[in-house]
Structure formats: structure tokens, C-alpha cells
Design a protein around this motif. Sequence first.
Motif, short mmCIF file in Angstrom:
data_model
loop_
_atom_site.label_atom_id
_atom_site.label_comp_id
_atom_site.label_asym_id
_atom_site.label_seq_id
_atom_site.Cartn_x
_atom_site.Cartn_y
_atom_site.Cartn_z
N ASP A 1 38.92 32.71 20.32
CA ASP A 1 39.05 31.85 19.14
C ASP A 1 39.32 30.41 19.56
OD1 ASP A 1 38.61 33.89 17.33
OD2 ASP A 1 40.74 34.20 16.87
N LYS A 2 39.93 30.26 20.72
CA LYS A 2 40.29 28.94 21.25
C LYS A 2 39.22 28.41 22.22
CE LYS A 2 43.45 26.74 24.44
NZ LYS A 2 44.25 27.00 25.62
N GLU A 3 38.73 29.27 23.10
CA GLU A 3 37.80 28.88 24.16
C GLU A 3 36.38 29.15 23.68
OE1 GLU A 3 39.20 31.08 27.57
OE2 GLU A 3 40.98 29.82 27.76
N LEU A 4 35.76 28.12 23.11
CA LEU A 4 34.45 28.25 22.49
C LEU A 4 33.33 28.05 23.50
CD1 LEU A 4 35.35 26.15 19.32
CD2 LEU A 4 35.54 28.64 19.64
N GLU A 5 32.20 28.69 23.26
CA GLU A 5 31.03 28.65 24.15
C GLU A 5 31.40 29.02 25.58
OE1 GLU A 5 27.81 25.88 23.58
OE2 GLU A 5 28.92 24.96 21.93
N TYR A 6 32.24 30.02 25.70
CA TYR A 6 32.77 30.54 26.96
C TYR A 6 31.65 31.13 27.81
CZ TYR A 6 35.58 33.88 29.75
OH TYR A 6 36.17 34.62 30.75
N ARG A 7 31.58 30.68 29.07
CA ARG A 7 30.65 31.23 30.06
C ARG A 7 31.41 31.37 31.37
NH1 ARG A 7 27.88 27.91 26.75
NH2 ARG A 7 25.81 28.51 26.03
N LEU A 8 31.28 32.53 32.01
CA LEU A 8 32.10 32.91 33.16
C LEU A 8 31.25 33.35 34.34
CD1 LEU A 8 34.85 34.15 34.40
CD2 LEU A 8 34.19 36.23 33.16
N ILE A 9 31.68 32.97 35.55
CA ILE A 9 31.12 33.52 36.79
C ILE A 9 32.28 34.02 37.63
CG2 ILE A 9 29.82 33.09 38.91
CD1 ILE A 9 28.32 30.85 37.48
N LYS A 10 32.18 35.27 38.10
CA LYS A 10 33.17 35.87 39.00
C LYS A 10 32.54 36.09 40.37
CE LYS A 10 35.83 38.48 35.54
NZ LYS A 10 37.20 38.11 35.80
N GLU A 11 33.37 36.08 41.40
CA GLU A 11 32.90 36.32 42.76
C GLU A 11 33.95 37.14 43.51
OE1 GLU A 11 32.68 33.12 46.13
OE2 GLU A 11 30.74 33.13 45.08
N LEU A 12 33.50 38.15 44.23
CA LEU A 12 34.40 38.95 45.04
C LEU A 12 35.06 38.09 46.10
CD1 LEU A 12 35.47 41.79 45.88
CD2 LEU A 12 33.52 41.88 47.45
N TRP A 13 36.38 38.25 46.24
CA TRP A 13 37.12 37.55 47.29
C TRP A 13 37.53 38.52 48.38
CZ3 TRP A 13 37.37 32.67 48.51
CH2 TRP A 13 38.35 32.24 49.42
N ALA A 14 38.07 39.67 48.00
CA ALA A 14 38.51 40.67 48.97
C ALA A 14 38.55 42.04 48.30
CB ALA A 14 39.89 40.32 49.51
N VAL A 15 38.49 43.08 49.12
CA VAL A 15 38.55 44.44 48.60
C VAL A 15 39.24 45.34 49.62
CG1 VAL A 15 36.23 44.97 49.48
CG2 VAL A 15 37.21 46.38 47.66
N GLN A 16 40.06 46.26 49.11
CA GLN A 16 40.68 47.28 49.96
C GLN A 16 41.05 48.47 49.08
OE1 GLN A 16 44.26 46.16 52.04
NE2 GLN A 16 44.14 47.94 53.36
N ASP A 17 40.49 49.61 49.40
CA ASP A 17 40.79 50.86 48.71
C ASP A 17 40.57 50.74 47.20
OD1 ASP A 17 41.44 52.06 51.17
OD2 ASP A 17 43.49 51.29 51.05
N ASN A 18 41.68 50.72 46.41
CA ASN A 18 41.57 50.67 44.95
C ASN A 18 41.93 49.29 44.40
OD1 ASN A 18 44.36 50.84 45.44
ND2 ASN A 18 44.72 51.88 43.50
N ARG A 19 41.89 48.28 45.27
CA ARG A 19 42.22 46.91 44.85
C ARG A 19 41.07 45.95 45.14
NH1 ARG A 19 48.51 46.46 46.82
NH2 ARG A 19 49.35 47.72 45.11
N ILE A 20 40.89 45.03 44.19
CA ILE A 20 39.86 44.00 44.31
C ILE A 20 40.49 42.66 43.96
CG2 ILE A 20 37.68 43.11 43.38
CD1 ILE A 20 36.86 46.00 42.77
N ALA A 21 40.18 41.65 44.75
CA ALA A 21 40.59 40.27 44.44
C ALA A 21 39.32 39.47 44.14
CB ALA A 21 41.35 39.65 45.60
N VAL A 22 39.36 38.70 43.06
CA VAL A 22 38.22 37.88 42.68
C VAL A 22 38.67 36.44 42.46
CG1 VAL A 22 36.99 39.78 41.57
CG2 VAL A 22 38.44 38.32 40.20
N ARG A 23 37.71 35.56 42.61
CA ARG A 23 37.88 34.19 42.15
C ARG A 23 36.83 33.99 41.08
NH1 ARG A 23 35.31 29.61 44.18
NH2 ARG A 23 33.37 30.04 45.26
N TYR A 24 37.13 33.10 40.16
CA TYR A 24 36.18 32.91 39.07
C TYR A 24 36.34 31.51 38.49
CZ TYR A 24 40.28 34.08 36.26
OH TYR A 24 41.53 34.12 35.72
N VAL A 25 35.31 31.12 37.76
CA VAL A 25 35.31 29.86 37.04
C VAL A 25 34.65 30.12 35.70
CG1 VAL A 25 34.43 27.48 37.02
CG2 VAL A 25 35.13 28.52 39.19
N TYR A 26 35.22 29.53 34.65
CA TYR A 26 34.54 29.59 33.36
C TYR A 26 34.59 28.23 32.70
CZ TYR A 26 39.25 30.63 31.35
OH TYR A 26 40.57 30.62 30.98
#
Length: 162
Positions: free
Chosen positions: A73-98
Amino acid sequence: MNFDLDFEDTRQPLPAFTKDSAIQKVRIAEDAWNNKNPEKIATAYSLDSQWRNRDQFVKGRDEIIQFLTGKWDKELEYRLIKELWAVQDNRIAVRYVYEWHDKDGNWFRSHGNENWEFNKKGLMTQRHASINDVAILESERKFLWPLGPRPVDHPGLTDLGL
């Protein structure tokens, strides 16, 4: 796939994640958030999922839906890109920009990092997000695809220099 808010369905890919399956999980999340359907998105999280998003703490699917509804409702025309940063077992770290604008037409580029933890069903149980907003001019926007998921041929964050 079941989108019942009271049911925990299995969501592929499942942990333990490889680099390739983590990249797939990240893209699935990106596409879902770009579709902006809070109820559908909430079903990718465990019933008792816990979030920290900036200075907000969210627990469970009902609060996730409320949070996402307020966000878009606040962030209009929202567009997002995510990218994998790191992974181990059942954990994932991402960086992103929107990119988004407010009701007054002021544009922003929000840069964030998230740490995710998943249960055996592939549902996210924890999400820790740190985000910084940077004011930009509309002419500085880089995410120009039509609303919805990012086209497959659109550059990612690294290719865009972000």
C-alpha cells in the motif's frame, strides 16, 4: 500446490540446498514477491514463521499477510531483484534491491540482505531482513519491466552494477 493458509504444503526445492537449488528457491521467492499476492506468498512460510524486517517483528501467516499488504500500500510500482549470496544446508542468504515510489511520486531504491532458514518441507521458518532506502530520480530507475515477475532475459543485480 496448496494455498490454504492453515495447511503446511511442501515447497520445492527442499533442503539441504545445493547452489543450484538455492538459486532456484531465490528466484521462486523473487517472482512471488513481484506478483504481490500476500495470501499466496504467506503459504511459502511455516505456520509459525518468524520475521524481523527492519524494525518490525512478524510471526505467523496472518501477520505476514498484514505486513505485506501494508508494504505494498506504501511501496507503489514495486519491482524486486534477488540474488543468492550464500547457502549452507537449510539456510540461504540473499541480497536484493527493489525500486518503488511513494504516493507523492518520490522514487526509491531499497537495498537489502536477508537470512532465511527452512524446515524439511521447504517452508521458510525464519526471515531476517536489513534494508536501506536510497532516494533516486525517476530517470535513474533500472527496473523497467512491466509489473509482475522479472523477465528471464532482464539483467540481475551483478550485471546492473548493483
